[in-house]
Design a protein around this motif. Structure first.
Motif, PDB file in Angstrom:
ATOM      1  N   VAL A 169       0.851  -1.185   0.000  1.00  0.00           N
ATOM      2  CA  VAL A 169       0.000   0.000   0.000  1.00  0.00           C
ATOM      3  C   VAL A 169       0.893   1.243   0.000  1.00  0.00           C
ATOM      4  O   VAL A 169       2.091   1.159   0.222  1.00  0.00           O
ATOM      5  CB  VAL A 169      -0.959   0.013   1.212  1.00  0.00           C
ATOM      6  N   ASP A 170       0.284   2.392  -0.260  1.00  0.00           N
ATOM      7  CA  ASP A 170       1.021   3.654  -0.288  1.00  0.00           C
ATOM      8  C   ASP A 170       1.000   4.356   1.067  1.00  0.00           C
ATOM      9  O   ASP A 170       1.942   5.055   1.424  1.00  0.00           O
ATOM     10  CB  ASP A 170       0.418   4.595  -1.336  1.00  0.00           C
ATOM     11  N   THR A 171      -0.118   4.187   1.772  1.00  0.00           N
ATOM     12  CA  THR A 171      -0.366   4.948   2.998  1.00  0.00           C
ATOM     13  C   THR A 171      -0.979   4.039   4.053  1.00  0.00           C
ATOM     14  O   THR A 171      -1.762   3.157   3.715  1.00  0.00           O
ATOM     15  CB  THR A 171      -1.358   6.101   2.699  1.00  0.00           C
ATOM     16  N   LEU A 220       7.170   1.073  11.998  1.00  0.00           N
ATOM     17  CA  LEU A 220       6.834   0.089  10.965  1.00  0.00           C
ATOM     18  C   LEU A 220       6.555   0.776   9.633  1.00  0.00           C
ATOM     19  O   LEU A 220       7.089   0.385   8.596  1.00  0.00           O
ATOM     20  CB  LEU A 220       5.605  -0.724  11.384  1.00  0.00           C
ATOM     21  N   ALA A 221       5.716   1.794   9.678  1.00  0.00           N
ATOM     22  CA  ALA A 221       5.341   2.484   8.444  1.00  0.00           C
ATOM     23  C   ALA A 221       6.557   3.117   7.774  1.00  0.00           C
ATOM     24  O   ALA A 221       6.764   2.968   6.561  1.00  0.00           O
ATOM     25  CB  ALA A 221       4.277   3.541   8.740  1.00  0.00           C
ATOM     26  N   LYS A 222       7.364   3.803   8.554  1.00  0.00           N
ATOM     27  CA  LYS A 222       8.553   4.457   7.987  1.00  0.00           C
ATOM     28  C   LYS A 222       9.534   3.427   7.454  1.00  0.00           C
ATOM     29  O   LYS A 222      10.169   3.635   6.422  1.00  0.00           O
ATOM     30  CB  LYS A 222       9.219   5.347   9.033  1.00  0.00           C
ATOM     31  N   GLY A 223       9.663   2.304   8.145  1.00  0.00           N
ATOM     32  CA  GLY A 223      10.560   1.242   7.697  1.00  0.00           C
ATOM     33  C   GLY A 223      10.191   0.701   6.330  1.00  0.00           C
ATOM     34  O   GLY A 223      11.056   0.281   5.563  1.00  0.00           O
ATOM     35  N   PHE A 224       8.905   0.728   6.014  1.00  0.00           N
ATOM     36  CA  PHE A 224       8.442   0.262   4.706  1.00  0.00           C
ATOM     37  C   PHE A 224       8.251   1.410   3.713  1.00  0.00           C
ATOM     38  O   PHE A 224       7.758   1.206   2.612  1.00  0.00           O
ATOM     39  CB  PHE A 224       7.134  -0.524   4.854  1.00  0.00           C
ATOM     40  N   GLY A 225       8.611   2.629   4.130  1.00  0.00           N
ATOM     41  CA  GLY A 225       8.508   3.777   3.233  1.00  0.00           C
ATOM     42  C   GLY A 225       7.081   4.223   2.959  1.00  0.00           C
ATOM     43  O   GLY A 225       6.785   4.752   1.889  1.00  0.00           O
ATOM     44  N   LEU A 226       6.205   4.029   3.929  1.00  0.00           N
ATOM     45  CA  LEU A 226       4.794   4.367   3.745  1.00  0.00           C
ATOM     46  C   LEU A 226       4.467   5.736   4.323  1.00  0.00           C
ATOM     47  O   LEU A 226       4.991   6.115   5.373  1.00  0.00           O
ATOM     48  CB  LEU A 226       3.916   3.315   4.440  1.00  0.00           C
ATOM     49  N   ALA A 227       3.599   6.441   3.652  1.00  0.00           N
ATOM     50  CA  ALA A 227       3.069   7.685   4.200  1.00  0.00           C
ATOM     51  C   ALA A 227       2.133   7.323   5.351  1.00  0.00           C
ATOM     52  O   ALA A 227       1.552   6.233   5.375  1.00  0.00           O
ATOM     53  CB  ALA A 227       2.306   8.450   3.120  1.00  0.00           C
ATOM     54  N   THR A 228       1.984   8.234   6.312  1.00  0.00           N
ATOM     55  CA  THR A 228       1.097   7.983   7.452  1.00  0.00           C
ATOM     56  C   THR A 228       0.084   9.103   7.607  1.00  0.00           C
ATOM     57  O   THR A 228       0.381  10.268   7.373  1.00  0.00           O
ATOM     58  CB  THR A 228       1.891   7.857   8.770  1.00  0.00           C
TER      59      THR A 228
END
Length: 195
Positions: free
Chosen positions: A139-141, A168-176
């Motif tokens: 996913v993107d976000t 977790l989100a930052k580790g996968f490069g995801l926007a939050t």
């Protein structure tokens, strides 16, 4: 800066009172009507995209719809006619729905992304997404569930959970995105954390 507007489905009582989706969606799903509702929401969103060339919209869909090939074909048909809409459309699936059929969710997310849509994992942290599932869903976000955001300023426990989810989100490069931000103090904490 506004990233996108989330489309919210509501029902209206005969007396005019508005009923939030969480009060009726389960009943609609059990009655077997959710795919029709999600198709209606898709059509309304496309009409909004046609009416305003600057607007970007997010649409929640039921976990049942995430496995519905006709809904995906309808989206692809709409985007075939108007491919420029894809970059302005975010499809939001709940974490719990994505976990119900992980392989199906992966295929669904991949198809949406191939069409050019962004995909958001809604209610992040409320389910039990494993690191492998998070990686495979692509996913993107992630939208952090409101239960971790409520009273953030006065809840050290929620801040610990928030930092864990953000890691977790930052580790996968995801926007939050944080759901349910209702006061300036919580908003300031979230901004400082990069949400």
């Amino acid at each position: 800066k506004i990233d996108y507007f989330e489309c919210l489905l509501r029902m209206r009582e005969a007396d005019g009172r508005v009923i939030a989706a969480e009060k009726f969606v389960t009943a609609v799903e059990q009655a077997g009507l959710i795919r029709l509702i999600d198709r209606h929401v898709l059509n309304k969103a496309v009409a909004e995209l046609e009416g305003d060339p600057e607007v970007r919209l997010g649409c929640n869909i039921s976990g049942l719809t995430a496995a519905d090939r006709p809904w995906l074909r309808a989206l692809m048909s709409q985007l075939h006619k108007r491919p420029e809409f894809a970059s302005r459309l975010v499809i939001e699936i709940t974490e719990t729905a994505a976990l119900y059929d992980v392989e199906g969710a992966i295929q669904f997310v991949n198809a949406l992304r191939e069409c050019g849509c962004r995909v958001a994992l809604d209610d992040f942290g409320a389910g039990h997404t494993s690191l492998r599932h998070l990686q495979n869903l692509a996913v993107d976000t992630v939208k952090i569930d409101r239960s971790f955001i409520r009273n953030l300023a006065s809840s050290p426990e929620n801040r610990v959970f928030l930092r864990h989810l953000l890691g977790l989100a930052k580790g996968f490069g995801l926007a939050t995105v944080a759901e349910g931000v209702e006061n300036a103090e919580d908003a300031a904490i979230l901004r400082a954390e990069g949400v």
